[in-house]
Structures are given as C-alpha cells and as structure tokens.
Design an enzyme around this catalytic site. Structure first.
Site, PDB file in Angstrom:
ATOM      1  N   GLY A  17     -33.667  23.215  24.771  1.00 48.29           N
ATOM      2  CA  GLY A  17     -33.250  21.975  24.132  1.00 48.29           C
ATOM      3  C   GLY A  17     -33.170  20.787  25.070  1.00 48.29           C
ATOM      4  O   GLY A  17     -34.023  20.592  25.946  1.00 48.29           O
ATOM      5  N   TYR A 147     -15.945  20.456  15.882  1.00 49.36           N
ATOM      6  CA  TYR A 147     -17.022  19.919  16.724  1.00 49.36           C
ATOM      7  C   TYR A 147     -16.810  18.433  16.972  1.00 49.36           C
ATOM      8  O   TYR A 147     -16.855  17.962  18.121  1.00 49.36           O
ATOM      9  CB  TYR A 147     -18.374  20.160  16.063  1.00 49.36           C
ATOM     10  CG  TYR A 147     -19.530  19.566  16.830  1.00 49.36           C
ATOM     11  CD1 TYR A 147     -20.030  20.195  17.968  1.00 49.36           C
ATOM     12  CD2 TYR A 147     -20.126  18.371  16.429  1.00 49.36           C
ATOM     13  CE1 TYR A 147     -21.089  19.655  18.681  1.00 49.36           C
ATOM     14  CE2 TYR A 147     -21.179  17.822  17.134  1.00 49.36           C
ATOM     15  CZ  TYR A 147     -21.657  18.466  18.253  1.00 49.36           C
ATOM     16  OH  TYR A 147     -22.703  17.921  18.964  1.00 49.36           O
TER      17      TYR A 147
END
EC number: 1.1.1.-
Length: 245
Positions: A17, A147
């Site tokens: 990523g 998150y």
C-alpha cells in the site's frame, strides 16, 4: 540529483500500500530508506531495490521500537504509517476493538516518535510525518467510530509535537487521505457480506469518480520529506479528491 539525496528515512507499514509506494518513491529520489513492517514475507518484495533496507518490526512493541532506533546515529525523516481500520459504530466496538485500534494507530506513533525524536533534537533537525485520515476530526464517517477517533488523536499528536519542538528544528505533519486503493482496502471489501455492494458504496462517495492511488499519496510524501516543504509544520495535509467537501 534526487529530491531526497542522502536523507535517512525510517518508515513503518512498508510492506504494501502507501508504505510500499512511499519507500520506493523515497529511494528513487536518493534517500537511504529503512522499510519496516510486521509482515516479513511481504516486506521481502522490497529486497534488492537500491536504497532500501528492510527490517521486521512490530511498532506496537516498545522493546522492538527502541532496538530499531539504536541502529541509527541519526534519522532525517520518520514516517509513521502503521494502522488498522475497524468497521462499525460505537455500539459495534468492543473494548478489545477500541484498545487494539488505539494501540496500533496511536500508541505505535507515540513509541516511534519518543524513540527517534531525541536523535533529531541532538542535531536540531528532524522531520516527522504521521498517517492520519480525512475520517477523523476532519469529517464524520459512518461506521468508522474508533478508527476516526484514533486518527483525530494522530492529528492532535502531530500538532502537539510540532508546537513543542518547532524552535528546535523539528517539523511534524500528518497526511489525511480519503479512500485509497490498497491491498488493505481490497481485503476489507472482500470481508464484507456483500463485497460487490461494499465496493459500490466506496465508489459512490468518490466525487472524482475514482479512488486515490497509493502512488499519488507517495508523491505527497516525497514533498513532505523533502526540503521543498521546510516551511510546512503542524499541518493536516489532505489528499481526498474533495470527499470532505
């Protein structure tokens, strides 16, 4: 001449990523990169790339972080990327989910900064980049409770470090992406009950009609790691294709 010639850079979550794309981009610009990750097998994909050394490190473990820092006389740039995305509202978030997410997303950065910052202060020069998110204090996002909370904390940590050490030659910024097309995103989509619908939902909120790429974020990382950004500190740098608007 590369934009990062001679700079010593350490980054976490470099096996795939954004981390992997950034490690490669840093090395192409002349940096001496130490790419770390907990996933040793994936990290091997960076072996052999000029300018990149790899090391398996669990950045949630203080002893491993401290041992990593001892390997360096100095570090020019520290890039903290390691993170975990929990799906759900506060009612879906168990205490164990909360603790795990905050440990990976926030405490790991605390440990890394605390380990490497003294080396930067000794030279009165250092650059810290933290990975945050638009899903934070910037924008409320459905089913991203813990998150978003953790990434808001990263923004706060970033501003605090920037303010505390500005006069001592330290810069600290955070990057706030929107939705980035990474292996992690694809894994989370496939884990949903209806992956096809989950992907459509992600795409529906992209005002540009596409996802951001890891390479696009890496280009921004190169700028923040370079001397081109020496007047930038304490800032949330947003790269979201206008999602927050």
């Amino acid at each position: 001449m590369g934009r990062l010639d001679g700079k010593v850079i350490v980054l976490s979550a470099a096996a795939q990523g954004i981390g992997k794309a950034s490690a490669i981009a840093f090395a192409k610009e002349g940096a001496q990169v130490t790419a770390t990750d907990i996933n040793g097998e994936k990290l091997k994909e960076l072996d052999g790339i000029p300018g990149i050394k790899t090391k398996v490190v669990d950045v949630t473990k203080k002893d491993q972080v401290d041992a990593l820092a001892k390997d360096f006389d100095h570090v020019d740039v520290l890039f903290n990327i390691a993170g975990f995305v929990h799906h759900g509202s506060i009612l879906d978030c168990e205490e164990s989910d909360w603790d795990f997410t905050m440990n990976v997303n926030v405490r790991s950065m605390y440990l890394m900064i605390k380990a490497f910052l003294p080396k930067m202060l000794a030279r009165k020069s250092g650059n810290i980049i933290n990975m945050a998110s638009v899903a934070s204090s910037i924008k409320g996002v459905v089913n991203r409770c813990v998150y978003s909370t953790s990434k808001a904390a990263v923004i706060g940590l970033t501003k605090s470090v920037a303010a505390d050490f500005l006069e001592q030659g330290i810069r600290c910024n955070c990057i706030c992406p929107g939705t980035v097309d990474t292996p992690s995103l694809r894994e989370r989509i496939q884990a949903r009950p209806d992956p096809e619908q989950a992907f459509k939902d992600f795409m529906a909120r992209q005002r540009t009609g596409r996802l951001c790429t890891a390479e696009e974020v890496a280009h921004l990382c190169v700028y923040l790691a370079s001397d081109e950004s020496t007047f930038v500190t304490g800032t949330e740098v947003i790269i979201d294709g206008g999602w927050r608007l």
